[in-house]
Design a protein around this motif. Sequence first.
Motif, PDB file in Angstrom:
ATOM      1  N   GLU A 127       0.821  -1.217   0.000  1.00 34.13           N
ATOM      2  CA  GLU A 127       0.000   0.000   0.000  1.00 34.13           C
ATOM      3  C   GLU A 127       0.850   1.258   0.000  1.00 34.13           C
ATOM      4  O   GLU A 127       0.458   2.276  -0.564  1.00 34.13           O
ATOM      5  CB  GLU A 127      -0.920   0.018   1.221  1.00 34.13           C
ATOM      6  N   ASN A 128       2.016   1.194   0.641  1.00 35.28           N
ATOM      7  CA  ASN A 128       2.865   2.381   0.773  1.00 35.28           C
ATOM      8  C   ASN A 128       3.786   2.611  -0.415  1.00 35.28           C
ATOM      9  O   ASN A 128       4.417   3.665  -0.493  1.00 35.28           O
ATOM     10  CB  ASN A 128       3.678   2.300   2.061  1.00 35.28           C
ATOM     11  N   LEU A 129       3.904   1.643  -1.296  1.00 30.50           N
ATOM     12  CA  LEU A 129       4.753   1.818  -2.471  1.00 30.50           C
ATOM     13  C   LEU A 129       4.095   2.791  -3.447  1.00 30.50           C
ATOM     14  O   LEU A 129       2.882   2.798  -3.605  1.00 30.50           O
ATOM     15  CB  LEU A 129       4.997   0.476  -3.168  1.00 30.50           C
ATOM     16  N   THR A 130       4.916   3.585  -4.112  1.00 31.06           N
ATOM     17  CA  THR A 130       4.371   4.557  -5.055  1.00 31.06           C
ATOM     18  C   THR A 130       4.063   3.920  -6.406  1.00 31.06           C
ATOM     19  O   THR A 130       3.224   4.407  -7.135  1.00 31.06           O
ATOM     20  CB  THR A 130       5.356   5.729  -5.262  1.00 31.06           C
ATOM     21  N   ALA A 131       4.740   2.832  -6.737  1.00 25.31           N
ATOM     22  CA  ALA A 131       4.510   2.165  -8.018  1.00 25.31           C
ATOM     23  C   ALA A 131       4.681   0.650  -7.831  1.00 25.31           C
ATOM     24  O   ALA A 131       5.318   0.206  -6.876  1.00 25.31           O
ATOM     25  CB  ALA A 131       5.502   2.672  -9.063  1.00 25.31           C
ATOM     26  N   PHE A 132       4.119  -0.104  -8.744  1.00 19.29           N
ATOM     27  CA  PHE A 132       4.247  -1.561  -8.736  1.00 19.29           C
ATOM     28  C   PHE A 132       3.871  -2.163  -7.384  1.00 19.29           C
ATOM     29  O   PHE A 132       4.613  -2.937  -6.791  1.00 19.29           O
ATOM     30  CB  PHE A 132       5.668  -1.993  -9.125  1.00 19.29           C
ATOM     31  N   ARG A 133       2.693  -1.794  -6.907  1.00 16.49           N
ATOM     32  CA  ARG A 133       2.251  -2.201  -5.573  1.00 16.49           C
ATOM     33  C   ARG A 133       2.067  -3.705  -5.430  1.00 16.49           C
ATOM     34  O   ARG A 133       2.045  -4.212  -4.314  1.00 16.49           O
ATOM     35  CB  ARG A 133       0.961  -1.466  -5.208  1.00 16.49           C
ATOM     36  N   ASP A 134       1.947  -4.423  -6.519  1.00 19.12           N
ATOM     37  CA  ASP A 134       1.749  -5.871  -6.421  1.00 19.12           C
ATOM     38  C   ASP A 134       3.070  -6.637  -6.387  1.00 19.12           C
ATOM     39  O   ASP A 134       3.091  -7.838  -6.143  1.00 19.12           O
ATOM     40  CB  ASP A 134       0.888  -6.371  -7.586  1.00 19.12           C
ATOM     41  N   ARG A 135       4.186  -5.963  -6.606  1.00 20.16           N
ATOM     42  CA  ARG A 135       5.478  -6.630  -6.697  1.00 20.16           C
ATOM     43  C   ARG A 135       5.865  -7.439  -5.458  1.00 20.16           C
ATOM     44  O   ARG A 135       6.363  -8.547  -5.599  1.00 20.16           O
ATOM     45  CB  ARG A 135       6.588  -5.614  -6.994  1.00 20.16           C
ATOM     46  N   PRO A 136       5.690  -6.935  -4.244  1.00 20.92           N
ATOM     47  CA  PRO A 136       6.122  -7.726  -3.076  1.00 20.92           C
ATOM     48  C   PRO A 136       5.466  -9.101  -3.019  1.00 20.92           C
ATOM     49  O   PRO A 136       6.115 -10.080  -2.650  1.00 20.92           O
ATOM     50  CB  PRO A 136       5.708  -6.859  -1.881  1.00 20.92           C
ATOM     51  N   VAL A 137       4.206  -9.199  -3.412  1.00 22.35           N
ATOM     52  CA  VAL A 137       3.501 -10.485  -3.382  1.00 22.35           C
ATOM     53  C   VAL A 137       3.807 -11.274  -4.649  1.00 22.35           C
ATOM     54  O   VAL A 137       4.192 -12.455  -4.587  1.00 22.35           O
ATOM     55  CB  VAL A 137       1.976 -10.275  -3.225  1.00 22.35           C
ATOM     56  N   ARG A 138       3.654 -10.632  -5.797  1.00 24.91           N
ATOM     57  CA  ARG A 138       3.821 -11.312  -7.078  1.00 24.91           C
ATOM     58  C   ARG A 138       5.220 -11.901  -7.226  1.00 24.91           C
ATOM     59  O   ARG A 138       5.397 -13.026  -7.685  1.00 24.91           O
ATOM     60  CB  ARG A 138       3.542 -10.344  -8.231  1.00 24.91           C
ATOM     61  N   ASP A 139       6.236 -11.138  -6.805  1.00 23.52           N
ATOM     62  CA  ASP A 139       7.610 -11.604  -6.947  1.00 23.52           C
ATOM     63  C   ASP A 139       8.130 -12.307  -5.696  1.00 23.52           C
ATOM     64  O   ASP A 139       9.308 -12.670  -5.647  1.00 23.52           O
ATOM     65  CB  ASP A 139       8.528 -10.430  -7.298  1.00 23.52           C
ATOM     66  N   ASP A 140       7.270 -12.508  -4.714  1.00 28.76           N
ATOM     67  CA  ASP A 140       7.613 -13.219  -3.483  1.00 28.76           C
ATOM     68  C   ASP A 140       8.930 -12.708  -2.872  1.00 28.76           C
ATOM     69  O   ASP A 140       9.905 -13.430  -2.735  1.00 28.76           O
ATOM     70  CB  ASP A 140       7.689 -14.726  -3.731  1.00 28.76           C
ATOM     71  N   TRP A 141       8.922 -11.423  -2.506  1.00 28.39           N
ATOM     72  CA  TRP A 141      10.123 -10.831  -1.927  1.00 28.39           C
ATOM     73  C   TRP A 141      10.540 -11.526  -0.636  1.00 28.39           C
ATOM     74  O   TRP A 141      11.727 -11.659  -0.359  1.00 28.39           O
ATOM     75  CB  TRP A 141       9.907  -9.342  -1.670  1.00 28.39           C
ATOM     76  N   VAL A 142       9.576 -11.978   0.144  1.00 27.66           N
ATOM     77  CA  VAL A 142       9.909 -12.667   1.397  1.00 27.66           C
ATOM     78  C   VAL A 142      10.674 -13.953   1.089  1.00 27.66           C
ATOM     79  O   VAL A 142      11.720 -14.232   1.677  1.00 27.66           O
ATOM     80  CB  VAL A 142       8.636 -12.951   2.230  1.00 27.66           C
ATOM     81  N   GLY A 143      10.152 -14.738   0.154  1.00 32.37           N
ATOM     82  CA  GLY A 143      10.823 -15.979  -0.223  1.00 32.37           C
ATOM     83  C   GLY A 143      12.186 -15.736  -0.832  1.00 32.37           C
ATOM     84  O   GLY A 143      13.159 -16.448  -0.517  1.00 32.37           O
ATOM     85  N   GLN A 144      12.269 -14.724  -1.679  1.00 28.56           N
ATOM     86  CA  GLN A 144      13.571 -14.387  -2.289  1.00 28.56           C
ATOM     87  C   GLN A 144      14.573 -13.958  -1.220  1.00 28.56           C
ATOM     88  O   GLN A 144      15.741 -14.357  -1.255  1.00 28.56           O
ATOM     89  CB  GLN A 144      13.403 -13.257  -3.301  1.00 28.56           C
ATOM     90  N   ALA A 145      14.109 -13.147  -0.258  1.00 27.72           N
ATOM     91  CA  ALA A 145      15.009 -12.664   0.798  1.00 27.72           C
ATOM     92  C   ALA A 145      15.513 -13.842   1.633  1.00 27.72           C
ATOM     93  O   ALA A 145      16.691 -13.931   1.956  1.00 27.72           O
ATOM     94  CB  ALA A 145      14.282 -11.653   1.682  1.00 27.72           C
ATOM     95  N   ARG A 146      14.608 -14.796   1.920  1.00 29.54           N
ATOM     96  CA  ARG A 146      15.024 -15.964   2.693  1.00 29.54           C
ATOM     97  C   ARG A 146      16.024 -16.805   1.902  1.00 29.54           C
ATOM     98  O   ARG A 146      17.005 -17.286   2.466  1.00 29.54           O
ATOM     99  CB  ARG A 146      13.795 -16.802   3.047  1.00 29.54           C
ATOM    100  N   ALA A 147      15.778 -16.955   0.609  1.00 24.58           N
ATOM    101  CA  ALA A 147      16.698 -17.715  -0.235  1.00 24.58           C
ATOM    102  C   ALA A 147      18.065 -17.029  -0.295  1.00 24.58           C
ATOM    103  O   ALA A 147      19.101 -17.708  -0.204  1.00 24.58           O
ATOM    104  CB  ALA A 147      16.120 -17.882  -1.631  1.00 24.58           C
ATOM    105  N   LEU A 148      18.065 -15.721  -0.433  1.00 27.20           N
ATOM    106  CA  LEU A 148      19.320 -14.997  -0.490  1.00 27.20           C
ATOM    107  C   LEU A 148      20.073 -15.050   0.836  1.00 27.20           C
ATOM    108  O   LEU A 148      21.297 -14.931   0.873  1.00 27.20           O
ATOM    109  CB  LEU A 148      19.079 -13.540  -0.912  1.00 27.20           C
TER     110      LEU A 148
END
Length: 153
Positions: A127-148
Amino acid sequence: MMMQTLPALLVPQKGETVIDYWMSMSPVAPVFGLEWRFSPLFREVMPDMASTPAMAGSVVLTEGDLHDEDLEEAEEEAKAVEAAEADDLTALKGVGPKMAAELNAMGLTSFAQLAQMTEANIAELSENLTAFRDRPVRDDWVGQARALMGQRT
């Protein structure tokens, strides 16, 4: 002699606030810009000690007493520690330099922070992002961060 002056010392001064009255009872009153209420009594009882610099008068801190250099140095050290702990968020799919800067401005600087986010946190982030608001869910940032970080989801 001492008993005669004590009641006079306890009487509030004209125009003195209640807080100033009570603070003046403390020997550290000069630190707050107030005269210690019992300094006349102290000078009477211990005249040789009353001339020491600590008891000579009130100490009032001014803005000039604060060392801007020290404050700036502490801020720089804090930024350096924060930068050392910061991860390159552009390693996440869907995060470019602008998005990484926006996340950093929100206080997200590391994979560990993203890895610990709940669905509610991700929704709020989106909600707080100015653009591409669906990216955190769509690109699974949580999963990517855990993998990294070398963690498994």
